[in-house]
Scaffold this motif. Structure first.
Motif, PDB file in Angstrom:
ATOM      1  N   GLN A 246       0.830  -1.211   0.000  1.00  0.00           N
ATOM      2  CA  GLN A 246       0.000   0.000   0.000  1.00  0.00           C
ATOM      3  C   GLN A 246       0.860   1.255   0.000  1.00  0.00           C
ATOM      4  OE1 GLN A 246      -2.929   0.524  -0.781  1.00  0.00           O
ATOM      5  NE2 GLN A 246      -4.210   1.586   0.713  1.00  0.00           N
ATOM      6  N   ASP A 247       1.980   1.233   0.694  1.00  0.00           N
ATOM      7  CA  ASP A 247       2.922   2.364   0.633  1.00  0.00           C
ATOM      8  C   ASP A 247       3.377   2.598  -0.801  1.00  0.00           C
ATOM      9  OD1 ASP A 247       2.954   3.064   3.319  1.00  0.00           O
ATOM     10  OD2 ASP A 247       4.751   1.895   3.794  1.00  0.00           O
ATOM     11  N   GLU A 248       3.549   1.513  -1.529  1.00  0.00           N
ATOM     12  CA  GLU A 248       4.074   1.589  -2.896  1.00  0.00           C
ATOM     13  C   GLU A 248       3.019   2.040  -3.905  1.00  0.00           C
ATOM     14  OE1 GLU A 248       5.473  -1.660  -6.287  1.00  0.00           O
ATOM     15  OE2 GLU A 248       5.814  -2.127  -4.167  1.00  0.00           O
ATOM     16  N   THR A 249       1.803   1.517  -3.798  1.00  0.00           N
ATOM     17  CA  THR A 249       0.808   1.716  -4.856  1.00  0.00           C
ATOM     18  C   THR A 249      -0.415   2.533  -4.453  1.00  0.00           C
ATOM     19  OG1 THR A 249      -0.473  -0.278  -4.308  1.00  0.00           O
ATOM     20  CG2 THR A 249       1.432  -0.546  -5.803  1.00  0.00           C
ATOM     21  N   HIS A 250      -0.749   2.546  -3.183  1.00  0.00           N
ATOM     22  CA  HIS A 250      -1.959   3.214  -2.679  1.00  0.00           C
ATOM     23  C   HIS A 250      -3.225   2.706  -3.385  1.00  0.00           C
ATOM     24  CE1 HIS A 250       0.792   5.910  -0.612  1.00  0.00           C
ATOM     25  NE2 HIS A 250       1.383   6.149  -1.765  1.00  0.00           N
ATOM     26  N   GLY A 251      -3.224   1.416  -3.743  1.00  0.00           N
ATOM     27  CA  GLY A 251      -4.330   0.883  -4.525  1.00  0.00           C
ATOM     28  C   GLY A 251      -5.372   0.092  -3.759  1.00  0.00           C
ATOM     29  N   PHE A 252      -5.137  -0.206  -2.480  1.00  0.00           N
ATOM     30  CA  PHE A 252      -6.109  -0.962  -1.701  1.00  0.00           C
ATOM     31  C   PHE A 252      -7.200  -0.027  -1.165  1.00  0.00           C
ATOM     32  CE2 PHE A 252      -2.411  -3.919  -0.959  1.00  0.00           C
ATOM     33  CZ  PHE A 252      -2.966  -5.022  -1.590  1.00  0.00           C
ATOM     34  N   THR A 253      -8.436  -0.436  -1.328  1.00  0.00           N
ATOM     35  CA  THR A 253      -9.552   0.354  -0.791  1.00  0.00           C
ATOM     36  C   THR A 253      -9.849   0.012   0.661  1.00  0.00           C
ATOM     37  OG1 THR A 253     -11.127  -1.303  -1.601  1.00  0.00           O
ATOM     38  CG2 THR A 253     -10.683   0.603  -3.031  1.00  0.00           C
ATOM     39  N   ALA A 254      -9.667  -1.258   1.046  1.00  0.00           N
ATOM     40  CA  ALA A 254     -10.105  -1.689   2.372  1.00  0.00           C
ATOM     41  C   ALA A 254      -9.415  -2.973   2.772  1.00  0.00           C
ATOM     42  CB  ALA A 254     -11.624  -1.897   2.378  1.00  0.00           C
ATOM     43  N   PHE A 255      -9.451  -3.241   4.065  1.00  0.00           N
ATOM     44  CA  PHE A 255      -8.949  -4.496   4.623  1.00  0.00           C
ATOM     45  C   PHE A 255     -10.104  -5.231   5.292  1.00  0.00           C
ATOM     46  CE2 PHE A 255      -7.465  -6.864   8.370  1.00  0.00           C
ATOM     47  CZ  PHE A 255      -6.620  -7.780   7.760  1.00  0.00           C
ATOM     48  N   ILE A 256     -10.170  -6.542   5.058  1.00  0.00           N
ATOM     49  CA  ILE A 256     -11.176  -7.392   5.678  1.00  0.00           C
ATOM     50  C   ILE A 256     -10.491  -8.638   6.215  1.00  0.00           C
ATOM     51  CG2 ILE A 256     -13.421  -8.528   5.421  1.00  0.00           C
ATOM     52  CD1 ILE A 256     -12.290  -6.628   2.435  1.00  0.00           C
ATOM     53  N   CYS A 257     -10.718  -8.960   7.480  1.00  0.00           N
ATOM     54  CA  CYS A 257     -10.202 -10.222   8.008  1.00  0.00           C
ATOM     55  C   CYS A 257     -11.358 -11.077   8.498  1.00  0.00           C
ATOM     56  CB  CYS A 257      -9.182  -9.992   9.117  1.00  0.00           C
ATOM     57  SG  CYS A 257      -9.813  -9.252  10.636  1.00  0.00           S
ATOM     58  N   TRP A 258     -11.149 -12.378   8.472  1.00  0.00           N
ATOM     59  CA  TRP A 258     -12.158 -13.290   9.010  1.00  0.00           C
ATOM     60  C   TRP A 258     -11.460 -14.542   9.505  1.00  0.00           C
ATOM     61  CZ3 TRP A 258     -11.979 -12.187   3.722  1.00  0.00           C
ATOM     62  CH2 TRP A 258     -11.603 -13.230   2.886  1.00  0.00           C
TER      63      TRP A 258
END
Length: 363
Positions: A246-258
Motif C-alpha cells: 500500500q505504501d508503494e501503490t496506494h491501490g487498496f480500498t479496504a482491509f477485511i479479516c475473518w
C-alpha cells in the motif's frame, strides 16, 4: 481513553499517530481486549475524520452486491475449502449465460451496484469464456461494477492461457473488470500457504497481481483468513506485506479479516473465538495506517459481533450479499438484508449509508 493505558510507550505511539512496527504489535496484542479496541477506535476516528464532508466518524457504510461463483470446478484442492468440486463430481457446474443473467437481474432489482465474481481454478475454461462474460455484464448491466477474480485465479489464468500476467489483467480490465477482491490471500507467508493450499499461488505472486492491477488503475481490497495453522508472527508478517504494498501503490480500498470456518473441510482446527477476531481486527486497524477502510466480517462472525466490530476499528459493515456459497459450504450461514444492516448500524450509534465499490456514498 482509559487511564489504564497511560504510561505505555507503545500506546503513546498509537495515540500520537506514529507508525508502529511488529514488536509494537506483539506488545499491543497482550493488552486487555477493551483497551485494544479503544485504541483501534481512536485510529478509526483519525482515519475517517475528514471523510464524507467531515462526517466520517458518524458514518458506517455498506454495499448491495451479490457473490456469483461462475464455476465450482477447481484443481488446487485447498484443505480449508468445502466449496470446490472436480470435473468428475456429479454436482460440478459452470453457470450458463441465462443463469448468470437471472442472478444479475435479481441484483439489479434490489438496487445492487456490485457483483463479486469468483470461481474455482477450472482448467477447461479458456480466455474467451471470461472476456465474453465480462463484456456481456458490462454492456447489459452498466450500473453494476464487476469486482472479480482473486489473485490466485489470475495466476491460474496466466498459466492456462500461456500469457503474461500483466497482459491477462489488462485484457480483463479492457473487457469490463472494474476492481479485484482480495480473496486467496489467506496468510501471505509461504510456509503457511504450503501447508493449507500447496497448489495455490505463493505470496509474491498474490502481491504481484495486486501491484499490476494498481499500476493499471484498478483498485482492490485486501484480506486475511486466520485461525488455522498460522502463528501470531505469521499474521503480523501478512499485515506487514500488505502495508508495504500500500505504501508503494496506494491501490487498496479496504482491509477485511475473518476466521477460518472448519466445518466440512479437510483442514481441522479449533474454532477461533470472537474475542480473537476482534483482537486481530483492532490490531489491523492500528497497524494498517495507510488503509482508509476496515470492513467488519459479520458473514463469519454473525450480526452481533459484526456490530461490536464497529467499536474495534471497522467503519464498514460489508455487504447485503444476496448470495454466498463458499463460506456457507463450511457451515456458516448468516444472512442479512439492507434493513437488518441499517438497523444494526443505527443501534451501534452510527449513520448507515450505502456505498459504491470505491467507498463513495450513494444515499
Amino acid at each position: 481513553m482509559s487511564a489504564v493505558l497511560d504510561g505505555s510507550s507503545v500506546v503513546d505511539k498509537v495515540l500520537d499517530g506514529a507508525r508502529i512496527d511488529q514488536d509494537d504489535m506483539r506488545e499491543l496484542y497482550r493488552l486487555p481486549l477493551q483497551e485494544l479496541g479503544a485504541l483501534a477506535d481512536f485510529r478509526r476516528r483519525v482515519a475517517k475524520k475528514d471523510a464524507y464532508d467531515g462526517r466520517g466518524n458518524d458514518v458506517v457504510t455498506y454495499i448491495v452486491d451479490r457473490n456469483v461463483n461462475y464455476t465450482n470446478v477447481c484443481n488446487v484442492y485447498c484443505k480449508f475449502c468445502a466449496f470446490y468440486r472436480t470435473e468428475k463430481d456429479a454436482d460440478h457446474y459452470v453457470l450458463s449465460r441465462e443463469e448468470l443473467d437471472q442472478k444479475l437481474d435479481e441484483l439489479a432489482a434490489e438496487g445492487g451496484v456490485q457483483v463479486l465474481l469468483q470461481g474455482g481454478h477450472n482448467p477447461s475454461l479458456k480466455i474467451d469464456f471470461y472476456l465474453d462474460m465480462l463484456s456481456h455484464i458490462r454492456e447489459k448491466y452498466p450500473q453494476i461494477n464487476i469486482h472479480g477474480f482473486s489473485p490466485p485465479e489470475f495466476n491460474h489464468f496466466s498459466e492456462v492461457f500461456q500469457m503474461p500476467l500483466r497482459e491477462v489483467v489488462a485484457k480483463f480490465k479492457e473487457a469490463g473488470l472494474g476492481s479485484i477482491p482480495g480473496g486467496g490471500g489467506e496468510i501471505l507467508v509461504d510456509r503457511v500457504r504450503n501447508r493449507i493450499a500447496p497448489l495455490k499461488c505463493d505470496s509474491d505472486h498474490w502481491l504481484e497481481v495486486m501491484r499490476i492491477a494498481h499500476q493499471l488503475g484498478m483498485r482492490s481490497s485486501a484480506t486475511m483468513m486466520f485461525g488455522h495453522v498460522e502463528t501470531l508472527d505469521d499474521r503480523l508478517e501478512h499485515l506487514q506485506r500488505l502495508r508495504d504494498l500500500q505504501d508503494e501503490t496506494h491501490g487498496f480500498t479496504a482491509f477485511i479479516c475473518w476466521t477460518f470456518q472448519p466445518e466440512n473441510t479437510r483442514l481441522k482446527a479449533e474454532t477461533v473465538t470472537s474475542a480473537e477476531y476482534l483482537r486481530m481486527q483492532a490490531l489491523a486497524r492500528i497497524f494498517l495506517d495507510n488503509f482508509d477502510n476496515v470492513q467488519s466480517s459479520w458473514v463469519t462472525q454473525g450480526p452481533k459481533i459484526g456490530q461490536v466490530a464497529l467499536k474495534y476499528g471497522a467503519n464498514d459493515f460489508g455487504s447485503v450479499m444476496m448470495e454466498e456459497n463458499v463460506v456457507s459450504s463450511a457451515g456458516t450461514t448468516f444472512r442479512l438484508n439492507a434493513g437488518d444492516i441499517e438497523r444494526l448500524i443505527r443501534e451501534a450509534g452510527y449513520e448507515p449509508h450505502r456505498r459504491s465499490t470505491w467507498y463513495s456514498l450513494l444515499n
